[in-house]
Design a protein around this motif. Sequence first.
Motif, short mmCIF file in Angstrom:
data_model
loop_
_atom_site.label_atom_id
_atom_site.label_comp_id
_atom_site.label_asym_id
_atom_site.label_seq_id
_atom_site.Cartn_x
_atom_site.Cartn_y
_atom_site.Cartn_z
N ALA A 1 0.83 -1.31 -0.01
CA ALA A 1 0.21 0.07 0.21
C ALA A 1 1.04 1.34 -0.08
CB ALA A 1 -0.88 0.25 1.14
N ALA A 2 2.36 1.04 0.32
CA ALA A 2 3.06 2.39 0.22
C ALA A 2 3.39 2.60 -1.06
CB ALA A 2 4.30 2.13 1.11
N LEU A 3 2.24 2.99 -2.07
CA LEU A 3 2.62 3.26 -3.62
C LEU A 3 3.46 4.40 -3.72
CD1 LEU A 3 1.45 2.58 -6.40
CD2 LEU A 3 -0.19 4.56 -5.69
N LEU A 4 3.51 5.29 -2.95
CA LEU A 4 4.25 6.52 -3.33
C LEU A 4 5.69 6.30 -2.75
CD1 LEU A 4 1.67 9.05 -2.28
CD2 LEU A 4 2.11 8.22 -4.47
N LEU A 5 6.11 5.23 -2.04
CA LEU A 5 7.36 5.20 -1.78
C LEU A 5 8.06 4.18 -2.80
CD1 LEU A 5 7.17 4.73 2.17
CD2 LEU A 5 7.96 6.71 0.92
N ALA A 6 7.29 3.07 -2.90
CA ALA A 6 7.81 2.04 -3.97
C ALA A 6 6.73 1.55 -4.85
CB ALA A 6 8.61 0.89 -3.07
#
Length: 446
Positions: free
Chosen positions: A397-402
């Motif tokens: 769910a950490a789309l904006l990090l990886a």
Amino acid sequence: MSETLIRNAAHVLTMDDGACEYADTDILVRDGVIAEIGSNLATVGEIVEARGCLVTPGLVNTHHHLYQTLTRAVPGGQDALLFGWLKTLYPIWARFGPAEMRVSALTGLAELALSGCTLTSDHLYLFPNGARLDDTIDAAREIGLRFHPTRGAMSIGESAGGLPPDGLVEEERAILDDCIRVIDAFHDPKQGAMVRVGVAPCSPFSVSRELMRDAAILARDKGVMLHTHLAENDEDIAYSLSQFGCRPGQYAEDLGWTGADVWHAHCVKLDGQEIDLFTKTGTGVAHCPCSNCRLGSGIAPVRAMRDAGVKVGLGVDGSASNDAGSLVAEARQAMLLQRVAQGADAMSAREALRIATRGGAEVLGRDECGQIAPGYRADLAIWDVSGIESAGSWDPAALLLAGPTCVRDLFVEGRQIVRDGEIATLDLPVVIEEQTRMARALAEAS
């Protein structure tokens, strides 16, 4: 009745009130609305396999100038501040007509869709050579995005002390009359509307106080929202102080430009009193981090705004000041800038994505969008997190990090707009070819 089942999603970020997240989940869409979320759901309709994918609400873009996709990376404006940048581009934009407006809108909307955007506003404030707001609305209908165009305007040209050339300004009565025309022709106030229209004089330095006041009265009479640029950079503040004797927030308040039906673009230079004013009045902000960096305008106080309760959404801004139109990239930039300004714990990846989805829906007054929950509109982005961009990530769910920067699939009102990373509703290579031809012709004439 039409149904689509999104099956076996690896992870679902709902952005609902409980910030719920689900693993190995199905989403049933019926007649453009999310009908059910759960496991082992059944359908009589199409099945979209989402194994290895993250599903989020569609992203919401709260500020754009779609016509500017024809003037990306113009050499004379690449390194200019806002006012100099505008003076470089105004003469080029004056050569646009209906065809340029429509093709540039198709290009910009396609770029947004591939970056996960399902709902976008647009601020069109110049209408040369017979161009109309209708040209961009037609483009949005063709591609299938939910659209909130705003009828912008400029009325003070250079000869009257304004920034734009006289040939790009309009008479104020004609502006108001055309606002009425496009609202009556296209605005749909109903839940699930595909088109809503706003009223949007360009900026305090390109229209009169009288037009700002009259536009607010007209918009409220018609029940539509208001939008403009505000407090974008230091030049903007200096202009307001010298011309109006007050800061931009006070100017907006005096003319009726605060309230839940108003959202302002940029707001990089809002001070504490102006933030409090926006909180008290329910006024929204379109945060445009990449454009603000590109033009050297500064870092908007988004952390302070959100902590105070201001409604904040994201905007890619025009493709001549951003030179790109990726909303997921905008969300990452928003997160990183707040960390630069306030520390690494200032904004999480999930909060930035919430601003990009539910936050934008709240700013545009679309409470039926921006969440994945039964009864909400089926505006959904499916991201393949099994590829190289997410390889090794512990948190899907950490789309904006990886994570990927382009969607695998995109649904708007339950209709599939992007399929397997390609625009499904448009012959995009043909549009790109036409866009390239038009951009070349404009460059050769400059």
